[in-house]
Design a protein around this motif. Sequence first.
Motif, PDB file in Angstrom:
ATOM      1  N   ARG A 120       0.817  -1.221   0.000  1.00 52.71           N
ATOM      2  CA  ARG A 120       0.000   0.000   0.000  1.00 52.71           C
ATOM      3  C   ARG A 120       0.848   1.268   0.000  1.00 52.71           C
ATOM      4  N   ARG A 121       2.172   1.088   0.043  1.00 48.28           N
ATOM      5  CA  ARG A 121       3.116   2.201   0.101  1.00 48.28           C
ATOM      6  C   ARG A 121       2.861   3.085   1.325  1.00 48.28           C
ATOM      7  N   GLU A 122       2.539   2.439   2.433  1.00 47.86           N
ATOM      8  CA  GLU A 122       2.343   3.150   3.694  1.00 47.86           C
ATOM      9  C   GLU A 122       3.683   3.265   4.421  1.00 47.86           C
ATOM     10  N   PRO A 123       3.866   4.312   5.217  1.00 48.71           N
ATOM     11  CA  PRO A 123       5.128   4.453   5.960  1.00 48.71           C
ATOM     12  C   PRO A 123       5.328   3.298   6.941  1.00 48.71           C
ATOM     13  N   LEU A 124       6.567   2.825   7.042  1.00 50.01           N
ATOM     14  CA  LEU A 124       6.893   1.780   8.001  1.00 50.01           C
ATOM     15  C   LEU A 124       7.161   2.419   9.362  1.00 50.01           C
ATOM     16  N   ALA A 125       6.628   1.809  10.415  1.00 50.58           N
ATOM     17  CA  ALA A 125       6.818   2.327  11.767  1.00 50.58           C
ATOM     18  C   ALA A 125       8.153   1.841  12.316  1.00 50.58           C
ATOM     19  N   VAL A 126       8.927   2.755  12.859  1.00 48.76           N
ATOM     20  CA  VAL A 126      10.256   2.441  13.395  1.00 48.76           C
ATOM     21  C   VAL A 126      10.276   2.697  14.894  1.00 48.76           C
ATOM     22  N   GLY A 127      10.859   1.770  15.641  1.00 46.56           N
ATOM     23  CA  GLY A 127      11.098   1.962  17.068  1.00 46.56           C
ATOM     24  C   GLY A 127      12.590   1.968  17.303  1.00 46.56           C
ATOM     25  N   ALA A 128      13.050   2.801  18.240  1.00 48.79           N
ATOM     26  CA  ALA A 128      14.489   2.958  18.454  1.00 48.79           C
ATOM     27  C   ALA A 128      14.840   2.795  19.931  1.00 48.79           C
ATOM     28  N   LEU A 129      15.774   1.882  20.215  1.00 49.81           N
ATOM     29  CA  LEU A 129      16.284   1.682  21.566  1.00 49.81           C
ATOM     30  C   LEU A 129      17.676   2.300  21.654  1.00 49.81           C
ATOM     31  N   ALA A 130      18.013   2.811  22.836  1.00 52.78           N
ATOM     32  CA  ALA A 130      19.281   3.536  23.008  1.00 52.78           C
ATOM     33  C   ALA A 130      19.415   4.563  21.882  1.00 52.78           C
ATOM     34  N   PHE A 131      18.408   5.401  21.770  1.00 57.25           N
ATOM     35  CA  PHE A 131      18.252   6.328  20.650  1.00 57.25           C
ATOM     36  C   PHE A 131      19.355   7.383  20.609  1.00 57.25           C
ATOM     37  N   HIS A 141      16.397   6.252   8.180  1.00 60.58           N
ATOM     38  CA  HIS A 141      15.270   6.890   7.497  1.00 60.58           C
ATOM     39  C   HIS A 141      15.691   7.426   6.134  1.00 60.58           C
ATOM     40  N   ALA A 142      16.890   8.008   6.069  1.00 60.00           N
ATOM     41  CA  ALA A 142      17.383   8.550   4.798  1.00 60.00           C
ATOM     42  C   ALA A 142      17.617   7.432   3.786  1.00 60.00           C
ATOM     43  N   GLY A 143      18.171   6.299   4.257  1.00 58.84           N
ATOM     44  CA  GLY A 143      18.407   5.172   3.358  1.00 58.84           C
ATOM     45  C   GLY A 143      17.117   4.588   2.825  1.00 58.84           C
ATOM     46  N   LEU A 144      16.132   4.452   3.682  1.00 60.79           N
ATOM     47  CA  LEU A 144      14.832   3.947   3.236  1.00 60.79           C
ATOM     48  C   LEU A 144      14.191   4.898   2.231  1.00 60.79           C
ATOM     49  N   GLU A 145      14.310   6.198   2.498  1.00 67.11           N
ATOM     50  CA  GLU A 145      13.736   7.200   1.596  1.00 67.11           C
ATOM     51  C   GLU A 145      14.373   7.107   0.211  1.00 67.11           C
ATOM     52  N   GLU A 146      15.693   6.896   0.172  1.00 69.67           N
ATOM     53  CA  GLU A 146      16.379   6.746  -1.109  1.00 69.67           C
ATOM     54  C   GLU A 146      15.881   5.531  -1.873  1.00 69.67           C
ATOM     55  N   ALA A 147      15.487   4.486  -1.126  1.00 66.50           N
ATOM     56  CA  ALA A 147      14.991   3.263  -1.751  1.00 66.50           C
ATOM     57  C   ALA A 147      13.505   3.342  -2.079  1.00 66.50           C
ATOM     58  N   GLY A 148      12.910   4.489  -1.793  1.00 67.78           N
ATOM     59  CA  GLY A 148      11.495   4.667  -2.109  1.00 67.78           C
ATOM     60  C   GLY A 148      10.559   4.151  -1.046  1.00 67.78           C
ATOM     61  N   VAL A 149      11.087   3.931   0.152  1.00 64.20           N
ATOM     62  CA  VAL A 149      10.256   3.420   1.256  1.00 64.20           C
ATOM     63  C   VAL A 149      10.151   4.500   2.326  1.00 64.20           C
ATOM     64  N   LYS A 150       8.939   4.906   2.628  1.00 67.01           N
ATOM     65  CA  LYS A 150       8.733   5.917   3.659  1.00 67.01           C
ATOM     66  C   LYS A 150       8.764   5.262   5.041  1.00 67.01           C
ATOM     67  N   ALA A 151       9.185   6.044   6.031  1.00 67.13           N
ATOM     68  CA  ALA A 151       9.229   5.540   7.401  1.00 67.13           C
ATOM     69  C   ALA A 151       8.868   6.674   8.353  1.00 67.13           C
ATOM     70  N   ARG A 152       8.368   6.287   9.520  1.00 67.05           N
ATOM     71  CA  ARG A 152       8.077   7.286  10.562  1.00 67.05           C
ATOM     72  C   ARG A 152       8.557   6.735  11.900  1.00 67.05           C
ATOM     73  N   LEU A 153       9.075   7.596  12.734  1.00 72.38           N
ATOM     74  CA  LEU A 153       9.599   7.193  14.037  1.00 72.38           C
ATOM     75  C   LEU A 153       8.433   7.090  15.021  1.00 72.38           C
TER      76      LEU A 153
END
Length: 227
Positions: A120-131, A141-153
């Motif tokens: 569906r080309r929806e943003p992937l949810a990201v969780g971060a430990l020891a952020f 996030h930048a790497g995913l964006e370059e690959a055409g995949v959106k993400a949100r923290l």
Amino acid sequence: MQTYKTVTLGQHKGAPRLWIEGFFAARAGFEPGAKYEAVKNDGYVVLRLAEDGRRVVSYKVTKDRKVPVIDLNSKSLLDLFPVGSALRLVMKQGEIVISPLSSEKRRVARTQRLLQKLARREPLAVGALAFGGGVLDHAIHAGLEEAGVKARLAFINEIREDLVDQAIEHNEVFQRDTTALVAPLQEVAFDERAMAHVPKVDILTAGLPCSGASVAGRAKRKLAMPE
């Protein structure tokens, strides 16, 4: 529940095979010679003792003792489960319930959720430990964006409030709806009320806690090895 046991589903003559051996089954009443029925349900299989059951508990002799053996070699009964997968057996008096491990159910659910979002080309949810300040997560996030995949923290966990303040002000991946867990990881993990509000994620990142792993951090704490 008398016994909770994990087993691996094997294969024999082209059909899935589940071999249950030992005295755990006997504790539930599945003694050698006992009759039982096997019933296939939605996502699990139940073995239930029955005087007129069509199946019989077998046995093997070990050190002059009869050890109960339940040998299920049936495609029609066990095709619910992939060959080689780990299953759980929950045994109580007169009954054995065979089902996938909870971890396996969650793995399948995660995979399905990920594939649906990608389709569906929806943003992937990201969780971060020891952020920390989010350097690692900004790069991901930048790497995913370059690959055409959106993400949100979706959420972060970080023990240092000053680093989270810095990220809120300067790191573009930190959004208004990002959940901030500014506390030791173990305190969050053991807090059932807090964990109930932690969003499900498709990607989990884990930074290296630099305060105990960096050269400066080890020197400050007089550590020979990282924490």
